[in-house]
Write a protein that holds these residues in place. Structure first.
Motif, PDB file in Angstrom:
ATOM      1  N   VAL A 228       0.882  -1.165   0.000  1.00 36.42           N
ATOM      2  CA  VAL A 228       0.000   0.000   0.000  1.00 36.42           C
ATOM      3  C   VAL A 228       0.920   1.216   0.000  1.00 36.42           C
ATOM      4  O   VAL A 228       1.611   1.488   0.980  1.00 36.42           O
TER       5      VAL A 228
ATOM      6  N   LEU B  52      -0.862  -0.921  -4.484  1.00 38.09           N
ATOM      7  CA  LEU B  52      -2.011  -0.021  -4.477  1.00 38.09           C
ATOM      8  C   LEU B  52      -1.495   1.391  -4.213  1.00 38.09           C
ATOM      9  O   LEU B  52      -1.002   1.690  -3.119  1.00 38.09           O
TER      10      LEU B  52
ATOM     11  N   ILE C 237      -2.531   4.441  -3.218  1.00 34.34           N
ATOM     12  CA  ILE C 237      -3.766   4.888  -2.569  1.00 34.34           C
ATOM     13  C   ILE C 237      -4.100   6.340  -2.883  1.00 34.34           C
ATOM     14  O   ILE C 237      -5.266   6.726  -2.935  1.00 34.34           O
TER      15      ILE C 237
ATOM     16  N   LYS D 248     -10.977   4.502   1.867  1.00 32.59           N
ATOM     17  CA  LYS D 248     -11.049   3.352   2.781  1.00 32.59           C
ATOM     18  C   LYS D 248     -11.752   2.176   2.106  1.00 32.59           C
ATOM     19  O   LYS D 248     -11.335   1.024   2.246  1.00 32.59           O
TER      20      LYS D 248
ATOM     21  N   LEU E 192      -9.378   0.676  -0.406  1.00 35.04           N
ATOM     22  CA  LEU E 192      -8.346  -0.099   0.284  1.00 35.04           C
ATOM     23  C   LEU E 192      -8.893  -1.429   0.774  1.00 35.04           C
ATOM     24  O   LEU E 192      -8.247  -2.478   0.619  1.00 35.04           O
TER      25      LEU E 192
ATOM     26  N   TRP F 128      -9.306  -3.935  -2.034  1.00 37.42           N
ATOM     27  CA  TRP F 128      -8.011  -4.415  -2.502  1.00 37.42           C
ATOM     28  C   TRP F 128      -7.423  -5.428  -1.530  1.00 37.42           C
ATOM     29  O   TRP F 128      -6.915  -6.480  -1.943  1.00 37.42           O
TER      30      TRP F 128
ATOM     31  N   TYR G 253      -6.975   4.532   7.425  1.00 43.26           N
ATOM     32  CA  TYR G 253      -6.429   3.483   6.564  1.00 43.26           C
ATOM     33  C   TYR G 253      -5.828   2.355   7.411  1.00 43.26           C
ATOM     34  O   TYR G 253      -5.996   1.173   7.100  1.00 43.26           O
TER      35      TYR G 253
END
Length: 302
Positions: free
Chosen positions: A127, A147, A149, A212, A215, A218, A242
């Protein structure tokens, strides 16, 4: 499976100039007029250097009252409403320029770091709170394992940055009756414009709620995560939601590993782990942690 949470300290450890103080220096060199305008809009003064380390947090400080008595007295052949509209349009134009120059700065400041030896496994996931491609360019991490973000420098979508303050609209009504500090009292007809400025402040806020959800979706596609490495992340208040999602997703007995740079970082990690109810965690320098990760590699890239 291991999850790595990457913050700006990770890129800075690679020698990249990606702090907000660097953003200040970039604007000072390339866009001086915009830098001065930013100081006037956010802090009502031109000398902004001491405040740039907290730039994101300061984005909630946009002046509600667009002009003062001095502005009005110095204007020629411009009505009250005309001057008001000019100032308001200027603030929204500033926001567009901010998005433009922020991306320009990221592109300007990023040069691919020297390639590092393989550190991560092919089953590691990331992340990434940074906008750069350092994980891909430096450590050969597959794009599908990351990711981004808050967006990525090569993508066309807007890069996400901003404050985490929830603004109280009632202050707008208080501003209508302000006479202190030389500000002109606004009429009730200008309330819509003040609300427009509040909308701007909302646009300068990170859309943490939506991110959020992104996330969580994912993370739900990953296998059980046994270790979480937080590298170069300041664990600021705005990003805590997060980490709450990550804590809820990983294994109950997952081990957490946090990097630190200063004694303040150590204290902050202790505070945040208490807030998140994380019991198993260790602390180390970024390079120390990466060395241990490299030694524990179980897979070879093909």
């Amino acid at each position: 499976m291991r999850l790595f949470v990457i913050g700006n300290g990770f890129d800075m450890n690679l020698g990249l100039n990606t702090s907000y103080k660097d953003f200040y220096c970039f604007l000072k060199q390339k866009h001086t007029d915009f830098l001065i305008e930013t100081g006037e809009i956010l802090w009502a003064k031109k000398e902004t250097d001491p405040l740039w380390s907290n730039f994101e947090r300061e984005l909630c400080s946009v002046n509600f009252m667009p002009f003062s008595i001095e502005d009005y007295e110095c204007s020629e052949n411009v009505s009250f409403d005309g001057l008001y509209e000019m100032k308001l349009n200027g603030i929204f134009s500033w926001k567009e320029s901010l998005d433009k120059y922020f991306r320009e700065w990221i592109d300007f400041s990023y040069t691919a770091p020297i390639h590092k030896p393989y550190v991560f496994d092919e089953n590691d996931y990331f992340v990434n709170f940074n906008y750069t491609n350092s994980l891909e360019d430096c450590y050969s991490v597959e794009r599908e394992h990351i990711l981004y973000i808050h967006g990525r420098t090569n993508d066309t979508e807007r890069l996400i940055f901003g404050h985490g303050v929830t603004h109280d609209l009632t202050k707008l009504y208080e501003d209508l009756n302000l006479t202190a500090d030389g500000y002109i009292v606004c009429s009730a007809s200008q309330l819509n414009d003040l609300i427009a400025i509040d909308t701007l402040i909302d646009q300068l806020r990170k859309p943490v709620g939506k991110l959020k959800v992104k996330l969580e979706k994912w993370l739900n596609h990953l296998s059980e995560i046994s270790d979480v490495y937080v590298l170069g992340h300041s664990l600021g208040e705005v990003d805590l939601p997060y980490f709450e999602i990550i804590k809820e997703t990983v294994a109950l007995d997952a081990k957490w590993h946090f990097s630190y740079y200063s004694d303040w970082d150590k204290d902050n990690v202790t505070k945040r782990t208490n807030d998140l109810e994380i019991e198993k965690f260790s602390l180390g320098r970024i390079d120390e942690i990466l060395m241990k990760v490299q030694k524990s590699r179980r897979y070879e890239f093909k």
